[in-house]
Each structure stands twice: as structure tokens, then as C-alpha cells.
Design an enzyme around this catalytic site. Structure first.
Site, short mmCIF file in Angstrom:
data_model
loop_
_atom_site.label_atom_id
_atom_site.label_comp_id
_atom_site.label_asym_id
_atom_site.label_seq_id
_atom_site.Cartn_x
_atom_site.Cartn_y
_atom_site.Cartn_z
N HIS A 108 0.75 -1.17 -0.04
CA HIS A 108 -0.11 0.01 -0.13
C HIS A 108 0.74 1.14 -0.02
CE1 HIS A 108 -3.68 -2.37 1.75
NE2 HIS A 108 -3.36 -2.51 0.57
N CYS A 170 2.77 21.31 -5.92
CA CYS A 170 4.04 20.69 -6.31
C CYS A 170 4.91 21.81 -6.53
CB CYS A 170 3.95 20.07 -7.55
SG CYS A 170 5.07 19.12 -8.47
N SER A 212 -7.13 -8.45 9.14
CA SER A 212 -8.54 -8.98 9.01
C SER A 212 -8.78 -9.61 7.65
CB SER A 212 -9.57 -7.93 9.56
OG SER A 212 -9.47 -6.84 8.43
N ARG A 237 -5.91 -11.49 16.08
CA ARG A 237 -7.26 -11.61 17.21
C ARG A 237 -8.55 -11.25 16.49
NH1 ARG A 237 -3.57 -9.11 21.15
NH2 ARG A 237 -2.99 -10.52 22.62
#
Length: 267
Positions: A108, A170, A212, A237
Site C-alpha cells: 500500500h 508541487c 483482518s 485476534r
């Protein structure tokens, strides 16, 4: 974890691996509700961009207070021992690299780089921080005690008053700057996805830690490994979307589990 003994393993990690470093996750059992900015909001709305960059500018000041935890170090140890062929991470915090992992795909993106959506130039987030500080003198100090600011998984600080913040364009073409991070609603670059698939192919098994698997960007690699009938071990978990495909599900924290795994497989 005898299931993985003697196998070459590919790892896929999510935000749960970094929670013990002080970075909250998005979907853990105890995580507060979060509404991350989408790619469409960032691109289409100047007010959203201003809000994002204000929060990110504060978050950037805190990002260096986080350090790799024992789980990150355990994965680096497994790579050093030749057990881990490589690591695909959904995190942008670079803590795997800081811990010593070398063959890492930052699926990512990474928080320390910024890209111009118009000309494609990439600059360091550190350089942008200098420009934002010059444009917004005293802004960070006005937030209060830096140690009390909550930081979200993408280095976004949880603050509300941002309407007076001045983003930086920019400096090469005047275009819109965006963190080199894949936003919700944005596609992971195809070349990066193909490299990740190849990394899964290189391993004999897939180890998922702290994710997940709610979004397809990670789940697809679990499906890919399962289709090849490779063992899939998930350490997390709470429920994951990949549970039906898991050969083994370990309902436990990633830090202690990865540490124990490294100890067992590197003797």
C-alpha cells in the site's frame, strides 16, 4: 506451528503487527470507529485535501517515535535464517524495514514519499514537511502536547481544527501532491501486485499476521495460496475474511506468536 517446519514461508502482514509499536489498527476488536479519507475525496475536494495534509503534517512529527516491536524483529530473524522468502505488508510505516527485513513489498505504499498527481515527480515526505512548516508557522505547536496526539495507521493525526491550514502544491508544476500511499478506493499498482503474487509462488506456505483481510488487496493472496493447495496460517485476534481458507488459525497476538515461531523454526 509444526505445520511450517521445513517449509519456505511467505508472510503477509497487516496493521495488527504494528499495534504493539503504538500504531492503532483499523479493524481490531478494540479499535475505535474510523473513516479514512477515500481517493475520490482527496482528488475531487480541496477542503478534504487541506484537512488531510493538516492532520498528516502533525502525524509526521510523531512517526519517528514508533519503533519495531518483537514481532517485526521475529520476521526479520526468520528471513535471516532462510525460513522466510519474503514479506508483503499492507502497512505503510516501514517498521519491517527498520527491523531488518530486506525482501519487503510495501503493498500500500510508504509514508515517507509524496507524489505529484500531475507530473508524477516523487519527493521525500521530509522535504514536504519543511515546506509545510514554512507555510504554516506555529501550526504544530498550536495542537498541544505532541505526546497526547492520537496517530492513525497512515500517520494521520486525529485533530479537527484544520480550516486555516495551507497545503503545498508541487514545486515543479503546481499540481496536487498526494502521499505515495494507496487510499481506500484506489488500486494497488499492477506491477506491485504481480511481484506479490510471485512472492507467494516462491514460498511453500503463506503466513498471515495481523490482518483482518477485509479488503481484497490482501485477501487475494490468501486465495491464491489456497488455490495452489499451500498451507495458509493466519495469526490474528478476531475474525478474518480468510478464515475459511486457513489451514490453521491462531487466535492470538502477533508479537508473542511470531516471537515463538521464530524461536521454534530457527533452532
Amino acid at each position: 506451528m509444526e505445520l511450517l517446519r521445513g517449509l519456505r514461508v511467505t508472510a503477509l502482514t497487516g496493521a495488527g503487527v504494528s499495534t504493539d509499536s503504538g500504531i492503532p489498527d483499523y479493524r481490531g476488536p478494540d479499535s475505535p470507529p474510523r473513516n479514512p479519507m477515500t481517493y475520490q475525496q482527496f482528488v475531487q475536494d480541496e477542503a478534504f485535501r487541506r484537512h488531510y495534509w493538516a492532520r498528516n503534517h502533525v502525524g509526521w512529527q510523531h512517526v519517528h517515535r514508533t519503533h519495531p516491536n518483537a514481532g517485526h524483529r521475529a520476521l526479520a530473524r526468520l528471513e535471516d535464517a532462510g525460513v522466510l522468502v519474503g514479506l508483503i505488508t499492507q502497512n505503510v510505516d516501514l517498521l519491517h524495514e527498520d527491523a531488518g527485513s530486506r525482501n519487503v513489498i510495501d503493498l500500500h505504499g510508504r509514508y515517507d514519499r509524496v507524489i505529484c498527481l500531475q507530473c508524477g515527480r516523487v519527493i521525500s515526505r521530509e522535504h514536504l514537511a519543511e515546506r509545510l512548516t514554512a507555510l504554516n508557522p506555529g501550526f504544530v505547536e498550536s495542537i498541544g502536547d505532541v505526546e497526547d496526539v492520537e496517530i492513525a495507521p497512515d500517520a494521520d493525526a486525529v485533530i479537527e481544527q484544520t480550516s486555516h491550514f495551507r497545503p503545498a502544491p508541487c514545486e515543479f508544476c503546481g499540481g496536487v501532491l498526494k502521499p505515495e500511499i494507496v487510499y481506500f478506493g484506489e488500486n494497488v499498482p499492477r506491477e506491485r501486485v504481480e511481484r506479490a503474487y510471485a512472492m507467494v509462488d516462491d514460498g511453500d506456505a503463506l503466513l498471515v499476521a495481523g490482518s483482518s483481510l477485509t479488503v481484497m488487496s490482501g485477501l487475494r493472496f490468501v486465495r491464491h495460496a489456497a488455490k495452489q493447495e499451500k498451507p495458509v496460517v493466519i495469526v490474528n485476534r478476531g475474525w478474518t475474511r480468510g478464515d475459511p481458507l486457513a489451514t490453521l488459525k491462531v487466535e492470538a497476538g502477533t508479537t508473542e506468536t511470531l516471537t515463538a515461531l521464530a524461536e521454534a523454526l530457527t533452532r
